[in-house]
Design a protein around this motif. Structure first.
Motif, PDB file in Angstrom:
ATOM      1  N   GLU A  37      -9.117  -8.239  -0.217  1.00  0.00           N
ATOM      2  CA  GLU A  37      -8.314  -8.301  -1.425  1.00  0.00           C
ATOM      3  C   GLU A  37      -7.491  -7.029  -1.529  1.00  0.00           C
ATOM      4  O   GLU A  37      -7.949  -5.947  -1.211  1.00  0.00           O
ATOM      5  N   THR A  38      -6.232  -7.143  -1.944  1.00  0.00           N
ATOM      6  CA  THR A  38      -5.380  -5.975  -2.119  1.00  0.00           C
ATOM      7  C   THR A  38      -5.815  -5.206  -3.356  1.00  0.00           C
ATOM      8  O   THR A  38      -5.929  -5.769  -4.435  1.00  0.00           O
ATOM      9  N   LEU A  39      -6.063  -3.917  -3.201  1.00  0.00           N
ATOM     10  CA  LEU A  39      -6.530  -3.095  -4.313  1.00  0.00           C
ATOM     11  C   LEU A  39      -5.384  -2.679  -5.217  1.00  0.00           C
ATOM     12  O   LEU A  39      -5.525  -2.618  -6.420  1.00  0.00           O
ATOM     13  N   PHE A  40      -4.227  -2.355  -4.628  1.00  0.00           N
ATOM     14  CA  PHE A  40      -3.113  -1.871  -5.411  1.00  0.00           C
ATOM     15  C   PHE A  40      -1.824  -2.516  -4.916  1.00  0.00           C
ATOM     16  O   PHE A  40      -1.736  -2.937  -3.771  1.00  0.00           O
ATOM     17  N   THR A  41      -0.817  -2.576  -5.767  1.00  0.00           N
ATOM     18  CA  THR A  41       0.506  -3.022  -5.364  1.00  0.00           C
ATOM     19  C   THR A  41       1.519  -1.965  -5.788  1.00  0.00           C
ATOM     20  O   THR A  41       1.228  -1.112  -6.626  1.00  0.00           O
ATOM     21  N   ARG A  42       2.716  -2.037  -5.221  1.00  0.00           N
ATOM     22  CA  ARG A  42       3.745  -1.062  -5.560  1.00  0.00           C
ATOM     23  C   ARG A  42       4.098  -1.130  -7.043  1.00  0.00           C
ATOM     24  O   ARG A  42       4.425  -0.138  -7.669  1.00  0.00           O
ATOM     25  N   THR A  43       4.042  -2.331  -7.620  1.00  0.00           N
ATOM     26  CA  THR A  43       4.460  -2.491  -9.007  1.00  0.00           C
ATOM     27  C   THR A  43       3.388  -2.080  -9.997  1.00  0.00           C
ATOM     28  O   THR A  43       3.677  -1.800 -11.152  1.00  0.00           O
ATOM     29  N   SER A  44       2.120  -2.035  -9.530  1.00  0.00           N
ATOM     30  CA  SER A  44       1.044  -1.751 -10.475  1.00  0.00           C
ATOM     31  C   SER A  44       0.533  -0.326 -10.391  1.00  0.00           C
ATOM     32  O   SER A  44      -0.315   0.074 -11.177  1.00  0.00           O
TER      33      SER A  44
ATOM     34  N   LEU B 243      -5.857   3.568   4.850  1.00  0.00           N
ATOM     35  CA  LEU B 243      -4.675   3.167   5.599  1.00  0.00           C
ATOM     36  C   LEU B 243      -3.921   2.058   4.872  1.00  0.00           C
ATOM     37  O   LEU B 243      -2.680   2.040   4.864  1.00  0.00           O
ATOM     38  N   SER B 244      -4.645   1.144   4.241  1.00  0.00           N
ATOM     39  CA  SER B 244      -4.006   0.082   3.461  1.00  0.00           C
ATOM     40  C   SER B 244      -3.190   0.687   2.320  1.00  0.00           C
ATOM     41  O   SER B 244      -2.046   0.280   2.070  1.00  0.00           O
ATOM     42  N   LEU B 245      -3.770   1.655   1.624  1.00  0.00           N
ATOM     43  CA  LEU B 245      -3.052   2.328   0.536  1.00  0.00           C
ATOM     44  C   LEU B 245      -1.825   3.063   1.072  1.00  0.00           C
ATOM     45  O   LEU B 245      -0.756   3.041   0.465  1.00  0.00           O
ATOM     46  N   HIS B 246      -1.977   3.700   2.217  1.00  0.00           N
ATOM     47  CA  HIS B 246      -0.859   4.431   2.827  1.00  0.00           C
ATOM     48  C   HIS B 246       0.295   3.484   3.133  1.00  0.00           C
ATOM     49  O   HIS B 246       1.465   3.826   2.905  1.00  0.00           O
ATOM     50  N   ARG B 247      -0.004   2.283   3.642  1.00  0.00           N
ATOM     51  CA  ARG B 247       1.052   1.312   3.944  1.00  0.00           C
ATOM     52  C   ARG B 247       1.773   0.860   2.678  1.00  0.00           C
ATOM     53  O   ARG B 247       2.925   0.439   2.723  1.00  0.00           O
ATOM     54  N   LEU B 248       1.079   0.948   1.538  1.00  0.00           N
ATOM     55  CA  LEU B 248       1.692   0.585   0.260  1.00  0.00           C
ATOM     56  C   LEU B 248       2.387   1.770  -0.406  1.00  0.00           C
ATOM     57  O   LEU B 248       2.919   1.647  -1.510  1.00  0.00           O
ATOM     58  N   GLY B 249       2.346   2.916   0.244  1.00  0.00           N
ATOM     59  CA  GLY B 249       2.988   4.093  -0.324  1.00  0.00           C
ATOM     60  C   GLY B 249       2.113   4.874  -1.269  1.00  0.00           C
ATOM     61  O   GLY B 249       2.614   5.708  -2.037  1.00  0.00           O
ATOM     62  N   VAL B 250       0.805   4.637  -1.243  1.00  0.00           N
ATOM     63  CA  VAL B 250      -0.140   5.328  -2.119  1.00  0.00           C
ATOM     64  C   VAL B 250      -0.963   6.307  -1.285  1.00  0.00           C
ATOM     65  O   VAL B 250      -1.693   5.897  -0.383  1.00  0.00           O
ATOM     66  N   LEU B 251      -0.855   7.590  -1.569  1.00  0.00           N
ATOM     67  CA  LEU B 251      -1.610   8.594  -0.841  1.00  0.00           C
ATOM     68  C   LEU B 251      -3.044   8.673  -1.363  1.00  0.00           C
ATOM     69  O   LEU B 251      -3.287   8.473  -2.557  1.00  0.00           O
ATOM     70  N   SER B 252      -3.964   8.982  -0.473  1.00  0.00           N
ATOM     71  CA  SER B 252      -5.360   9.152  -0.875  1.00  0.00           C
ATOM     72  C   SER B 252      -5.973  10.263  -0.045  1.00  0.00           C
ATOM     73  O   SER B 252      -5.483  10.599   1.035  1.00  0.00           O
ATOM     74  N   LEU B 253      -7.060  10.829  -0.556  1.00  0.00           N
ATOM     75  CA  LEU B 253      -7.823  11.849   0.166  1.00  0.00           C
ATOM     76  C   LEU B 253      -9.175  11.260   0.520  1.00  0.00           C
ATOM     77  O   LEU B 253      -9.898  10.763  -0.342  1.00  0.00           O
ATOM     78  N   VAL B 254      -9.536  11.321   1.805  1.00  0.00           N
ATOM     79  CA  VAL B 254     -10.809  10.814   2.286  1.00  0.00           C
ATOM     80  C   VAL B 254     -11.770  11.980   2.468  1.00  0.00           C
ATOM     81  O   VAL B 254     -11.446  12.947   3.171  1.00  0.00           O
TER      82      VAL B 254
END
Length: 264
Positions: free
Chosen positions: A24-31, A63-74
């Motif tokens: 399931e997609t956690l985030f979208t560009r619009t949300s 990586l999924s978030l990165h493809r959506l343009g959302v940066l994260s720290l692991v």
């Protein structure tokens, strides 16, 4: 990989090894709001998204978030990727996910496509044999080494996305709804969203009642494994075993059995 979200700032991910798997997609560009630059306030570093752990689920999520343009720290408590373990068999839904996050092609070139499956009884009788493509023309089955999968996912993240030697010690909610993470070395992070998927040995996993791990094996053959490109299952009374070709020289194997009582 399935997700469960609540009104809290935590996102818990549960990974299921049995196919098929769904994502399931956690985030979208619009949300999702734009990422703010990191800031230092009273020695507390602010992050929009923090992923605790650097396993398969963690890195795939980052990586999924990165493809959506959302940066994260692991955050990973070890000094480097923990590449132990054996392999996992990915069916077409898993490859669809890897295609979506741009990691599939690097893996396809390294691992055999498994053509079919043979199911036998403990006395060697063949119960069933079939070809995956005959059952489903779109099916794709490959056994992938865990180490290679982790390294492939990590290599496609932006530099410094994974922070090693970062063991989580304490978590608490802040008054504004963010989450304060304190590490063993004393450093602190303030995160808008925390994704917790750091394995069943974590304190949170124990609190959730996750069981202890069960191990399997990866057999290596000096010249070549002789099982061919087929999954083999063996069924017996209170017993199920199997072996899966991973590469021309390696075979992943497992044994499951019912025990009358817990043992070593």
């Amino acid at each position: 990989m399935a997700t469960t979200t609540t009104t809290s700032p935590f996102v818990f991910l549960k990974c299921h090894t049995s196919p098929p798997c769904h994502t399931e997609t956690l985030f979208t560009r619009t949300s999702y709001k734009a990422i703010k630059p990191q800031s230092q306030t009273d020695d507390v570093r602010e992050e929009q998204v923090v992923v605790v752990g650097a396993g398969i689920a963690d890195l795939a999520t980052a990586l999924s978030l990165h493809r959506l343009g959302v940066l994260s720290l692991v955050l990973e408590q070890a000094e480097s990727l923990r590449t132990g373990g054996t392999s996992l068999t990915l069916f077409k839904n898993g490859w669809m996910v890897l295609d979506a996050i741009g990691a599939a092609n690097d893996l396809r070139t390294q691992f055999l496509e498994i053509q079919g499956m043979v199911v036998k009884s403990v006395d060697g009788r063949e119960l069933r044999a079939f070809n995956f493509k005959q059952e489903d023309q779109s099916q794709e089955v490959r056994a992938v080494e865990r180490r290679v999968l982790l390294e492939t996912l990590a290599s496609q993240l932006p530099r410094d996305s994974v922070q090693y030697s970062s063991q989580l010690q304490r978590i608490e909610a802040s008054p504004n709804g963010d989450t304060l993470l304190e590490l063993v070395d004393g450093s602190k992070l303030l995160a808008r969203i925390v994704i917790e998927c750091d394995g069943i040995r974590s304190p949170i996993a124990k609190w959730m009642g996750f069981p202890e791990p069960k191990y399997v094996g990866l057999a290596s053959y000096p010249d070549a494994q002789y099982f061919g490109p087929r999954v083999n299952y063996i069924y017996g009374r209170r017993l199920r075993a199997g072996f899966v070709p991973v590469s021309p020289t390696k075979v992943y194997w497992f044994i499951c059995f019912n025990s009358p009582s817990p043992g070593s």
